[in-house]
Design an enzyme around this catalytic site. Structure first.
Site, PDB file in Angstrom:
ATOM      1  N   TYR A 149       0.844  -1.202   0.000  1.00 48.96           N
ATOM      2  CA  TYR A 149       0.000   0.000   0.000  1.00 48.96           C
ATOM      3  C   TYR A 149       0.882   1.255   0.000  1.00 48.96           C
ATOM      4  CZ  TYR A 149      -3.856   3.121   1.326  1.00 48.96           C
ATOM      5  OH  TYR A 149      -4.788   4.132   1.357  1.00 48.96           O
ATOM      6  N   LYS A 153       1.096   3.993  -3.091  1.00 50.23           N
ATOM      7  CA  LYS A 153       0.726   5.407  -2.912  1.00 50.23           C
ATOM      8  C   LYS A 153       1.938   6.311  -3.150  1.00 50.23           C
ATOM      9  CE  LYS A 153      -3.687   4.911  -1.889  1.00 50.23           C
ATOM     10  NZ  LYS A 153      -4.738   5.383  -2.790  1.00 50.23           N
TER      11      LYS A 153
HETATM   12  P1  NAP Z   1     -13.593   2.088   0.686  1.00 49.93           P
HETATM   13  O1  NAP Z   1     -14.590   2.540   1.674  1.00 49.93           O
HETATM   14  O2  NAP Z   1     -13.047   0.702   0.769  1.00 49.93           O
HETATM   15  O3  NAP Z   1     -14.170   2.364  -0.787  1.00 49.93           O
HETATM   16  C1  NAP Z   1     -13.371   2.071  -1.901  1.00 49.93           C
HETATM   17  C2  NAP Z   1     -14.227   2.061  -3.139  1.00 49.93           C
HETATM   18  O4  NAP Z   1     -13.390   1.754  -4.274  1.00 49.93           O
HETATM   19  C3  NAP Z   1     -15.301   0.983  -3.075  1.00 49.93           C
HETATM   20  O5  NAP Z   1     -16.480   1.441  -3.676  1.00 49.93           O
HETATM   21  C4  NAP Z   1     -14.664  -0.141  -3.894  1.00 49.93           C
HETATM   22  O6  NAP Z   1     -15.593  -1.027  -4.481  1.00 49.93           O
HETATM   23  C5  NAP Z   1     -13.965   0.661  -4.979  1.00 49.93           C
HETATM   24  N1  NAP Z   1     -12.948  -0.156  -5.639  1.00 49.93           N
HETATM   25  C6  NAP Z   1     -11.932  -0.818  -5.061  1.00 49.93           C
HETATM   26  N2  NAP Z   1     -11.288  -1.551  -5.977  1.00 49.93           N
HETATM   27  C7  NAP Z   1     -11.914  -1.347  -7.154  1.00 49.93           C
HETATM   28  C8  NAP Z   1     -11.726  -1.849  -8.463  1.00 49.93           C
HETATM   29  N3  NAP Z   1     -10.763  -2.740  -8.737  1.00 49.93           N
HETATM   30  N4  NAP Z   1     -12.547  -1.437  -9.448  1.00 49.93           N
HETATM   31  C9  NAP Z   1     -13.539  -0.549  -9.192  1.00 49.93           C
HETATM   32  N5  NAP Z   1     -13.783  -0.047  -7.958  1.00 49.93           N
HETATM   33  C10 NAP Z   1     -12.973  -0.451  -6.955  1.00 49.93           C
HETATM   34  O7  NAP Z   1     -12.284   3.009   0.726  1.00 49.93           O
HETATM   35  P2  NAP Z   1     -12.076   4.528   1.199  1.00 49.93           P
HETATM   36  O8  NAP Z   1     -11.584   4.503   2.577  1.00 49.93           O
HETATM   37  O9  NAP Z   1     -13.255   5.352   0.837  1.00 49.93           O
HETATM   38  O10 NAP Z   1     -10.817   4.903   0.288  1.00 49.93           O
HETATM   39  C11 NAP Z   1     -10.917   5.772  -0.811  1.00 49.93           C
HETATM   40  C12 NAP Z   1      -9.523   6.275  -1.136  1.00 49.93           C
HETATM   41  O11 NAP Z   1      -8.963   6.922   0.009  1.00 49.93           O
HETATM   42  C13 NAP Z   1      -8.529   5.185  -1.531  1.00 49.93           C
HETATM   43  O12 NAP Z   1      -7.697   5.647  -2.562  1.00 49.93           O
HETATM   44  C14 NAP Z   1      -7.711   4.990  -0.261  1.00 49.93           C
HETATM   45  O13 NAP Z   1      -6.435   4.462  -0.519  1.00 49.93           O
HETATM   46  C15 NAP Z   1      -7.674   6.409   0.249  1.00 49.93           C
HETATM   47  N6  NAP Z   1      -7.391   6.522   1.674  1.00 49.93           N
HETATM   48  C16 NAP Z   1      -8.201   5.938   2.586  1.00 49.93           C
HETATM   49  C17 NAP Z   1      -7.891   6.047   3.932  1.00 49.93           C
HETATM   50  C18 NAP Z   1      -8.748   5.405   4.990  1.00 49.93           C
HETATM   51  O14 NAP Z   1      -8.280   5.280   6.129  1.00 49.93           O
HETATM   52  N7  NAP Z   1      -9.981   5.030   4.699  1.00 49.93           N
HETATM   53  C19 NAP Z   1      -6.749   6.751   4.334  1.00 49.93           C
HETATM   54  C20 NAP Z   1      -5.941   7.353   3.374  1.00 49.93           C
HETATM   55  C21 NAP Z   1      -6.276   7.236   2.037  1.00 49.93           C
HETATM   56  P3  NAP Z   1     -15.859  -2.497  -3.768  1.00 49.93           P
HETATM   57  O15 NAP Z   1     -16.294  -2.200  -2.378  1.00 49.93           O
HETATM   58  O16 NAP Z   1     -16.900  -3.068  -4.622  1.00 49.93           O
HETATM   59  O17 NAP Z   1     -14.524  -3.207  -3.822  1.00 49.93           O
END
Ligand code: NAP
Length: 244
Positions: A149, A153
């Site tokens: 990860y 990133k």
């Molecule tokens: P999340 O709740 O897991 O949502 C991720 C979304 O992306 C889900 O709708 C998922 O669909 C979709 N997705 C994943 N793989 C995919 C694929 N191969 N094709 C199409 N869609 C896909 O994650 P989040 O926390 O909102 O994260 C969003 C962004 O923020 C990411 O880039 C993550 O790295 C970044 N981020 C998150 C955090 C954190 O702590 N949450 C911190 C820093 C950065 P499915 O559910 O169907 O797989």
């Protein structure tokens, strides 16, 4: 500060859940015509039910050919948010090639691909545009069990900068937001244990994780003309974590 995206067309990846879903809804609330891309149809169904103007596209972004086919007729886009990502934690010595490929395919390669498709259209129309990549504090600080990860990133941050360099001449700005932990499905999978959470919040000067809306607001700012001279930045939304 009022932001309007009236008359703009936006595309958000990973819009089924979490930050991506909230971003798609916020863009629609600000007047944009939003295309939402994710891989779970039921998430798209509930999203369209919540906001009927949203155009749903169901595709697994890890699949280059399927993505090409799905986005072929997506039409002109002015604002792109590359938000979808895969997070799968394991100790460095246990990382498998499959886990590496899955993460890099979604977190880096799909960002390159979707951006190529969208930016080619922006360049062709001469209309400019704005792209925001959703990165992480993990791009710039080593986190235990986050080998792939963190590496993906880190690669995304440099992709953001090179895109900003090459696309700037076409008035396409490219920036990233780099959040700390947010309690979405992804955040909960890594940080639900209160003891583990404390090891992170104790290193964040503001003493807490970020809220989804705090990340969305930074994305909207970077997409908007309010940041019209900001290009190639990786903006921490981390309560000061990366400053320490
Ligand atoms: P999340 O709740 O897991 O949502 C991720 C979304 O992306 C889900 O709708 C998922 O669909 C979709 N997705 C994943 N793989 C995919 C694929 N191969 N094709 C199409 N869609 C896909 O994650 P989040 O926390 O909102 O994260 C969003 C962004 O923020 C990411 O880039 C993550 O790295 C970044 N981020 C998150 C955090 C954190 O702590 N949450 C911190 C820093 C950065 P499915 O559910 O169907 O797989």
């Amino acid at each position: 500060m009022n932001i309007s995206f009236e008359g703009k067309r936006a595309l958000v990846t990973g819009a089924g859940k979490g930050i991506g879903r909230a971003t798609a809804l916020a863009l629609a609330n600000c007047g944009a015509k939003v295309t939402s891309v994710t891989r779970t149809q039921s998430d798209l169904d509930s999203l369209v039910q919540e906001c009927p103007s949203i155009i749903p596209v169901c595709v697994d972004l890890a699949d280059w050919g399927a993505t090409e086919a799905a986005l072929k007729n997506v039409g002109p886009i002015d604002l792109l948010v590359n938000n979808a990502a895969h997070a799968n934690l394991q100790p460095f010595l246990e990382v498998t090639p499959e886990q590496f490929d899955q993460s890099f395919n979604v977190n880096v390669k799909a960002v390159l691909h979707v951006s190529q498709i969208v930016a080619a259209g922006m360049k062709g129309r001469g209309s400019g545009g704005a792209i925001v990549n959703v990165s992480s504090q993990a791009s710039q600080c080593a986190l235990r069990n986050h080998t792939v990860y963190c590496a993906s990133k880190g690669a995304l941050d440099m992709l953001t900068k090179v895109m900003a360099l090459e696309l700037g001449a076409h008035q396409i700005r490219v920036n990233s937001v780099n959040p700390t932990v947010v309690m979405t499905e992804m955040g909960r999978s890594g940080w639900s244990d209160p003891e583990k959470a404390k090891t992170m919040t104790s290193r964040i000067p503001l003493g807490r994780f970020a809220e989804v809306d705090e990340v969305v607001n930074s994305i909207l700012f970077l997409l908007s003309d309010k940041s019209s001279m900001t290009n190639g930045v990786t903006l921490p939304v981390d309560g000061g974590f990366l400053a320490c």
